[in-house]
Each structure stands twice: as structure tokens, then as C-alpha cells.
Design a protein around this motif. Structure first.
Motif, PDB file in Angstrom:
ATOM      1  N   THR A 121      -6.758   8.955   4.035  1.00 15.07           N
ATOM      2  CA  THR A 121      -7.585   9.064   3.164  1.00 15.07           C
ATOM      3  C   THR A 121      -8.740  10.244   3.683  1.00 15.07           C
ATOM      4  OG1 THR A 121      -7.559   6.725   2.443  1.00 15.07           O
ATOM      5  CG2 THR A 121      -9.648   8.027   2.200  1.00 15.07           C
ATOM      6  N   LEU A 150      -3.711   4.274   6.365  1.00 15.81           N
ATOM      7  CA  LEU A 150      -4.497   4.514   5.083  1.00 15.81           C
ATOM      8  C   LEU A 150      -5.699   5.221   5.360  1.00 15.81           C
ATOM      9  CD1 LEU A 150      -4.278   1.144   3.130  1.00 15.81           C
ATOM     10  CD2 LEU A 150      -3.351   3.480   2.393  1.00 15.81           C
ATOM     11  N   GLU A 200       0.803  -1.258  -0.083  1.00 17.00           N
ATOM     12  CA  GLU A 200      -0.019   0.010  -0.017  1.00 17.00           C
ATOM     13  C   GLU A 200       0.993   1.171  -0.147  1.00 17.00           C
ATOM     14  OE1 GLU A 200      -0.173  -2.211   2.478  1.00 17.00           O
ATOM     15  OE2 GLU A 200      -2.247  -3.063   2.516  1.00 17.00           O
ATOM     16  N   SER A 201       0.233   2.236  -0.557  1.00 19.68           N
ATOM     17  CA  SER A 201       0.975   3.662  -0.540  1.00 19.68           C
ATOM     18  C   SER A 201       0.073   4.671  -0.564  1.00 19.68           C
ATOM     19  CB  SER A 201       1.861   3.609  -2.098  1.00 19.68           C
ATOM     20  OG  SER A 201       0.971   3.570  -3.147  1.00 19.68           O
ATOM     21  N   VAL A 202       0.899   5.978  -0.205  1.00 21.06           N
ATOM     22  CA  VAL A 202       0.216   7.147  -0.034  1.00 21.06           C
ATOM     23  C   VAL A 202       1.020   8.067  -0.816  1.00 21.06           C
ATOM     24  CG1 VAL A 202      -0.426   9.185   1.490  1.00 21.06           C
ATOM     25  CG2 VAL A 202      -0.347   6.713   2.437  1.00 21.06           C
ATOM     26  N   CYS A 212      -4.365   7.315  -1.666  1.00 25.17           N
ATOM     27  CA  CYS A 212      -3.932   6.078  -1.292  1.00 25.17           C
ATOM     28  C   CYS A 212      -4.025   5.074  -2.231  1.00 25.17           C
ATOM     29  CB  CYS A 212      -4.386   5.870  -0.059  1.00 25.17           C
ATOM     30  SG  CYS A 212      -4.391   6.966   1.395  1.00 25.17           S
ATOM     31  N   VAL A 270       3.079   3.096   3.079  1.00 25.17           N
ATOM     32  CA  VAL A 270       2.184   3.412   4.252  1.00 25.17           C
ATOM     33  C   VAL A 270       2.870   3.460   5.307  1.00 25.17           C
ATOM     34  CG1 VAL A 270      -0.063   2.900   5.359  1.00 25.17           C
ATOM     35  CG2 VAL A 270      -0.102   3.095   2.833  1.00 25.17           C
TER      36      VAL A 270
END
Length: 103
Positions: A68, A64, A32-34, A74, A43
Motif C-alpha cells: 500500500t 499489505l 487478501e490480494s495485491v 490491495c 499477498v
């Protein structure tokens, strides 16, 4: 915005997160990434920087959810490619000759 990460309350703002991440070099993104500014961060790296806690103390989902709500973009886990069908040598030869391959 008030949020809870690893059972600790944090008052986070979008500008505060931007300021905290300024000058931080992004690690390689695997999960997962931002997206913060023009950079894409994992993340867990973002969570570690903004909370100053060990990455094992919080989940990616907590960070996350907070990012968000603050309005950051995200991304979840990348989807795995669909498995390709492996042809037997006979099916491969038939396909090369232009004969329809049956399964």
C-alpha cells in the motif's frame, strides 16, 4: 522505501517489485490480494517472492502495509454474503399464495 517484514529490513521500490513479479504466474486468490501490473496475486505469494522467505515467517498484514505504501492496489478479505432467511414450509406456502409472510 524501507520496510520491515518478518523482523528483517527491506529496501523496496515499486519498480523493483514489478521486476521481481515479472514472469511469476499468480496463484488462485482466496484471501487478501495485491494488483501488480494487470495481475492479481495473493499477498503471501508476493511476500515470498520479494523477501525470499517462507510464507510462514511473515503476516499478510506486513506485506499489505508495504505494498500500500508503494502505491499498489490491495484488496482485503472478501465479505461473506448476508445469510438468507429460511422459510418454514407453512411460510413458503403462504408466500406462494400471496399472503404476507410473518416472522
Amino acid at each position: 522505501m524501507r520496510c520491515v517484514i518478518a523482523r528483517f529490513p527491506f529496501d523496496l521500490t515499486k519498480s523493483g517489485v514489478l521486476e521481481s513479479m515479472k514472469g511469476v504466474k499468480p496463484e488462485q486468490v482466496i484471501g487478501e490480494s495485491v494488483i501488480i501490473g494487470r495481475r492479481t496475486y495473493p499477498v503471501k505469494q508476493v511476500g515470498q517472492v520479494i523477501t525470499r522467505q517462507d510464507r510462514r515467517d511473515f503476516s499478510a498484514g506486513e506485506v499489505l502495509r508495504a505494498m500500500t505504501q508503494l502505491g499498489f492496489t490491495c484488496r482485503g478479505l472478501p465479505r461473506a454474503a448476508a445469510p438468507t432467511r429460511v422459510l418454514s414450509p407453512l411460510q413458503q406456502a403462504s408466500a406462494m399464495l400471496g399472503i404476507p409472510v410473518t416472522v
